[in-house]
Design an enzyme around this catalytic site. Structure first.
Site, PDB file in Angstrom:
ATOM      1  N   HIS A 197      -2.788   8.402   5.703  1.00 48.24           N
ATOM      2  CA  HIS A 197      -2.936   6.677   5.579  1.00 48.24           C
ATOM      3  C   HIS A 197      -4.066   5.984   5.898  1.00 48.24           C
ATOM      4  O   HIS A 197      -5.262   5.633   5.040  1.00 48.24           O
ATOM      5  CB  HIS A 197      -1.634   5.463   6.137  1.00 48.24           C
ATOM      6  CG  HIS A 197      -2.191   4.473   5.274  1.00 48.24           C
ATOM      7  ND1 HIS A 197      -2.120   3.908   4.293  1.00 48.24           N
ATOM      8  CD2 HIS A 197      -2.391   3.046   5.968  1.00 48.24           C
ATOM      9  CE1 HIS A 197      -1.928   3.129   4.432  1.00 48.24           C
ATOM     10  NE2 HIS A 197      -2.001   1.926   5.107  1.00 48.24           N
ATOM     11  N   CYS A 236       1.195  -1.428  -0.011  1.00 43.17           N
ATOM     12  CA  CYS A 236      -0.118  -0.121  -0.139  1.00 43.17           C
ATOM     13  C   CYS A 236       0.530   1.302  -0.304  1.00 43.17           C
ATOM     14  O   CYS A 236       0.326   2.463   0.049  1.00 43.17           O
ATOM     15  CB  CYS A 236      -1.142  -0.023   0.929  1.00 43.17           C
ATOM     16  SG  CYS A 236      -1.628  -1.775   1.134  1.00 43.17           S
ATOM     17  N   GLU A 240      -1.743   5.242  13.773  1.00 38.85           N
ATOM     18  CA  GLU A 240      -0.597   6.640  13.128  1.00 38.85           C
ATOM     19  C   GLU A 240      -0.932   7.579  13.811  1.00 38.85           C
ATOM     20  O   GLU A 240       0.252   8.496  13.759  1.00 38.85           O
ATOM     21  CB  GLU A 240      -0.885   6.871  11.443  1.00 38.85           C
ATOM     22  CG  GLU A 240      -1.243   7.554  10.758  1.00 38.85           C
ATOM     23  CD  GLU A 240      -1.949   7.610   9.718  1.00 38.85           C
ATOM     24  OE1 GLU A 240      -1.616   8.600   8.905  1.00 38.85           O
ATOM     25  OE2 GLU A 240      -2.632   7.148   9.055  1.00 38.85           O
ATOM     26  N   HIS A 256      -9.843   1.929   0.467  1.00 38.22           N
ATOM     27  CA  HIS A 256      -8.481   1.835   0.117  1.00 38.22           C
ATOM     28  C   HIS A 256      -7.544   1.281  -1.090  1.00 38.22           C
ATOM     29  O   HIS A 256      -8.018  -0.151  -1.885  1.00 38.22           O
ATOM     30  CB  HIS A 256      -7.892   1.453   1.384  1.00 38.22           C
ATOM     31  CG  HIS A 256      -6.589   1.596   1.416  1.00 38.22           C
ATOM     32  ND1 HIS A 256      -5.862   1.845   0.747  1.00 38.22           N
ATOM     33  CD2 HIS A 256      -5.951   0.332   2.476  1.00 38.22           C
ATOM     34  CE1 HIS A 256      -4.339   1.406   1.153  1.00 38.22           C
ATOM     35  NE2 HIS A 256      -4.282   0.172   2.114  1.00 38.22           N
ATOM     36  N   LYS A 278      -9.337   8.007   2.538  1.00 40.98           N
ATOM     37  CA  LYS A 278     -10.470   6.348   2.233  1.00 40.98           C
ATOM     38  C   LYS A 278     -11.789   6.575   2.836  1.00 40.98           C
ATOM     39  O   LYS A 278     -12.924   5.427   3.061  1.00 40.98           O
ATOM     40  CB  LYS A 278      -9.333   5.900   3.272  1.00 40.98           C
ATOM     41  CG  LYS A 278      -8.100   5.228   1.998  1.00 40.98           C
ATOM     42  CD  LYS A 278      -6.585   4.894   3.117  1.00 40.98           C
ATOM     43  CE  LYS A 278      -5.917   4.513   2.177  1.00 40.98           C
ATOM     44  NZ  LYS A 278      -4.575   5.700   2.605  1.00 40.98           N
ATOM     45  N   PHE A 321       1.635  -3.246   4.449  1.00 37.62           N
ATOM     46  CA  PHE A 321       2.388  -5.082   4.673  1.00 37.62           C
ATOM     47  C   PHE A 321       4.134  -4.599   4.590  1.00 37.62           C
ATOM     48  O   PHE A 321       4.299  -4.693   2.806  1.00 37.62           O
ATOM     49  CB  PHE A 321       1.264  -5.978   4.077  1.00 37.62           C
ATOM     50  CG  PHE A 321      -0.156  -5.370   4.095  1.00 37.62           C
ATOM     51  CD1 PHE A 321      -0.320  -4.858   4.736  1.00 37.62           C
ATOM     52  CD2 PHE A 321      -0.467  -6.700   3.731  1.00 37.62           C
ATOM     53  CE1 PHE A 321      -1.993  -5.337   5.702  1.00 37.62           C
ATOM     54  CE2 PHE A 321      -2.131  -7.493   4.511  1.00 37.62           C
ATOM     55  CZ  PHE A 321      -2.878  -6.017   4.741  1.00 37.62           C
TER      56      PHE A 321
END
Length: 413
Positions: free
Chosen positions: A303, A163, A314, A340, A335, A399
């Site tokens: 994010h 991502c 975050e 996403h 998002k 990831f």
């Protein structure tokens, strides 16, 4: 000291719109692009919702005979690149082709093609596999097709870092121009993973929201009722140029990119590091690259995926990186509207961050009704608002513990 790099074109495509200005208009209006999945029968899946690109006709951009030679993620990249190039007024000629490059990331590539051709194999044997299977599905062919389409003969790259793919692509393109390896880069990311295997795989991980009866309310970053992220698809492409190159051709400058940071969590294949340590370091690295103090940042496009652990960490990373100023800057997750985009998220959100600087408008975090414990920053809940911002951040985490952070400056002559 590297050369200065500016953004002169944007192309965006996602569930909230099929063009940059449509996406931006709908984000500011608080419209959700998330709905029931239409591309396949998702009735047996735990998660049945997504931010799908709708009413998209690849024939507007690609010859009919070429469409089946490309995965959907390539269609999106071509459409977004086409819009970005038109926005910038860029002309690639034989004289400058070697100084124009492409850097388009994708986390997964052609999932749709892989699934289709696997079905062909099972039903008809190996002779039923298309000769275009490999070039239609491998991740770097989005960059490859854009390079061929526009005769861009400079660096031609693809980053695939989950991502964070397109944030890394934009950051690396920034550095390519800064160190004089190109004058122009067509950079960003694309993704089209809303397929049975894509949705099924993330559902098996219990990573996706199952708020199937209320799709538009499913993506809710920092809200205590969040239950996972919502998949999205689309592309975000920027035209990035060396400042004097852009000035020489009279380009309209939208923003300047001034900072890029990278870091690794080195913690777990999917879980962020404790206390958001990796996110903290990537933002500090970007601030150092931009030579900015934390208090100079006015907005963060986070994010913010709407996952239980990720959102909290975050927030902790932002507090650690910005200290007391964390409570004075605006943080939002678009998002909540788009879903996403996985490897395409950073490209879309970098474009949105540039638009926020251009118009001095902060897009909202939808569905933030009851902030979770410890989630106490200014997340621009529910409604867009005006804001005086000179410097803005775009965060992407992926990831494998891979992180990217981009910093943009509002452009004023």
């Amino acid at each position: 000291m590297g050369r200065r790099v500016v953004v002169t074109g944007i192309g965006l495509l996602c569930g909230t719109g099929n063009s940059t200005e449509e996406v931006w208009r709908n984000l500011l209006a608080g419209k959700s692009g998330i709905a029931k999945i239409q591309q396949f029968d998702a009735s047996q899946f735990a998660s049945q919702i997504a931010g799908e690109v709708r009413n998209f006709d690849p024939l507007q951009f690609i010859e009919k005979k070429e469409i089946k030679k490309m995965g959907r993620f390539i269609h999106f990249a071509i459409a977004a690149a086409d819009e970005a190039i038109k926005c910038s007024g860029l002309q690639v000629s034989q004289e400058n082709a070697g100084r124009v490059g492409v850097h388009i990331g994708s986390g997964i590539g052609g999932f749709d093609v892989i699934e289709r051709e696997h079905t062909n194999l099972l039903q008809g044997g190996p002779r039923k596999i298309s000769p275009f299977f490999i070039p239609a599905s491998i991740a770097n062919l989005a960059a490859g097709h854009v390079s061929i389409r526009y005769n861009a003969k400079g660096p031609n790259e693809c980053t695939s870092t989950a991502c964070t793919s397109s944030a890394h692509s934009i950051g690396d393109a920034f550095k390519i121009i800064a160190r004089c390896d190109a004058d122009v880069m067509i950079a960003g990311g694309t993704e089209a993973a809303i397929t049975p295997m894509g949705v099924g795989g993330f559902s098996a991980m219990r990573a996706l929201s199952t708020r199937n009866d209320e799709p538009e309310r499913a993506s809710r970053p920092w809200d205590r009722e969040r239950d996972g992220f919502v998949m999205g698809e689309g592309a975000g492409i920027l035209i990035m140029e060396e400042l004097e190159h852009a000035r020489h051709r009279g380009a309209k400058i939208l923003a300047e990119i001034i900072g890029y940071g990278m870091s690794a969590d080195a913690n777990h294949i999917t879980q962020p590091a404790p206390d958001g340590e990796g996110g903290f370091r990537v933002m500090v690295n970007a601030l150092n690259d931009a030579k900015l103090r934390p208090e100079q940042i006015g907005y963060i496009n986070a994010h913010g995926t709407s996952t239980g652990l990720g959102d909290k960490l975050e927030t902790q990373a932002i507090k650690r990186a910005f200290g007391g100023h964390a409570y004075k800057l605006a943080v939002s997750s678009t998002k909540s509207s788009t879903g996403h985009l996985l490897g395409g998220a950073g490209g879309l959100e970098a474009g949105v961050t540039v638009l926020a600087l251009r118009d001095q408008m902060l897009p909202p975090t939808l569905n933030l009704e009851n902030p979770d414990e410890g989630c106490d920053l200014d997340y621009v809940p529910q409604h867009a608002r005006q804001g005086e911002v000179e410097f803005a951040v775009s965060n992407s985490f992926g990831f494998g513990g891979t992180n990217g952070c981009l910093i943009f400056r509002r452009w004023t002559e």
